[in-house]
Design an enzyme around this catalytic site. Sequence first.
Site, PDB file in Angstrom:
ATOM      1  N   GLU A   1       0.832  -1.202   0.000  1.00 61.97           N
ATOM      2  CA  GLU A   1       0.000   0.000   0.000  1.00 61.97           C
ATOM      3  C   GLU A   1       0.867   1.253   0.000  1.00 61.97           C
ATOM      4  OE1 GLU A   1      -1.913   3.471   1.804  1.00 61.97           O
ATOM      5  OE2 GLU A   1      -0.318   2.272   2.697  1.00 61.97           O
ATOM      6  N   GLU A   2       1.964   1.223   0.757  1.00 67.46           N
ATOM      7  CA  GLU A   2       2.821   2.401   0.865  1.00 67.46           C
ATOM      8  C   GLU A   2       3.457   2.803  -0.457  1.00 67.46           C
ATOM      9  OE1 GLU A   2       3.279   4.486   3.161  1.00 67.46           O
ATOM     10  OE2 GLU A   2       2.254   3.523   4.814  1.00 67.46           O
TER      11      GLU A   2
ATOM     12  N   ASP B   1      -6.632   2.808   7.672  1.00 70.32           N
ATOM     13  CA  ASP B   1      -5.267   3.106   7.243  1.00 70.32           C
ATOM     14  C   ASP B   1      -4.637   4.236   8.057  1.00 70.32           C
ATOM     15  OD1 ASP B   1      -2.970   2.931   5.624  1.00 70.32           O
ATOM     16  OD2 ASP B   1      -3.691   4.539   4.327  1.00 70.32           O
TER      17      ASP B   1
ATOM     18  N   HIS C   1       5.698   6.682  10.099  1.00 76.18           N
ATOM     19  CA  HIS C   1       6.874   6.400   9.254  1.00 76.18           C
ATOM     20  C   HIS C   1       8.198   6.794   9.912  1.00 76.18           C
ATOM     21  CE1 HIS C   1       4.380   6.590   5.246  1.00 76.18           C
ATOM     22  NE2 HIS C   1       3.949   5.658   6.095  1.00 76.18           N
TER      23      HIS C   1
END
Length: 474
Positions: A338-339, A366, A436
Amino acid sequence: MKFLLFTFVGVVHLFSLNSGKAIYKNDNSQRTFQEIKEEVARYGDVAKAIINLAVYGKAQNRSYERLALLVDTVGPRPSGSKSLEKAIQIMYQNLQEDGLENVHLEPVKIPHWERGEESAVMLEPRIHKMAILGLGSSIGTPPEGITAEVLVVTSFKELQRRAREARGKIVVYNQPYVNYSKTVQYRVRGAVEAAKVGALASLIRSVASFSVYSPHTGIQEYQDGVPKIPTACITVEDAEMMSRMASRGNRIVIQLKMGAKNYPDADSFNTVAEIIGSKYPEQVSLLLAGPETALWPCKSPSRHKSQPSAQVGNAVYKWSGAGLRPKRTLRLVLWTAEEQGGIGGFQYYQSHKANISNYSLVMESDEGTFLPSGLQFTGSEKARAIVEEVMTLLQPVNITQVFRAGEGTDINFWIQAGVPGASLLDDLYKYFSFHHSHGDTMTVMDPKQMNVAAAVWAVVSYVIADMEEMLPRS
């Protein structure tokens, strides 16, 4: 991945399995809205039972425990890595052991990028070793690195205004954080815009709502016809420091070394499991999450993409293990990559869009599992009114709001084609403080907040899948 395993004992009887016509009813329903409200209200006891089990009962903390086991065992799961494939196999095995139906893997081709060793050292006006994280898909530097003077800018407009100064330099962006959707453009486009004016590399101020000297990475995109230059994120603190130095007229020189490499696409999988509907098995409510999804290879186990799948999987397991079977099929899909731009989600959509008329709702989680403030929804006004009624069932946990903008990376394809879509809305300030980064660990998680998020997800997805009619489309 995240597995919310709350066993739903003796709440609802098992509906007898029979074949039903998978016909999308659109706006042709003869029922009044008052009749629909009354149908939703009849789920009150079921909703309370799910909430009690998830928040106060035997199922509490199960999603936290499953999530901790995964991230402690596997760690970071970058796209194309062996650790990603290990996570997928663990998830696949868990879904089978939990008794879900039609558990299988669907092949996906995904990007394979490795960060490698990296460093950034300020040589002038003083020696300072900087914390950096290379941005996804960035190229590396030559082995000796790039040593160049720095140009600090606060916006793309300033970069254009000072384009002549940028040639042969390292561009440092010190853009202020407004919100994620606006500020992330500097991470995504920063290298391209710097390359257009002749820069040798770019360093991006981390897109973060709060910083304790931790860089926040993520995807960046190159553009055809524009030279590719190395790019990395730096801390908010270092970006602001260099901005202050530049305002005083100091000459700033940095040596940047990045061992990043892009490899041919790798083989991977989306993970799928179901509870087959008791009355309309061809009709589907699609629960989407990014569990073993390729995560950025920081030092931390990167739990932020794993929390939603813990809650989604736990909800599905809960119904299956207790004989709570909705009329429509509940399908859980755990995306990969997905990233990297929703790679797994897009390939799944391409493979299944032929049956799009049978999809009642797509739901994506998400944005972590901090304390939810409500549900974001995109769809027709009639569908929104029904979802607002469903959310009233969550009054026991005081989370009843329905917001706009239910889109998400992996469900946008479905929403654009007319399928109603929803996303869980959490505390985004807290979320983007760790997003992140090396700080994206289990220590951030609160089991009690995860329990509430699980309850919201479970109640909404079950009730909508079990109502007699699909959500109306525009």
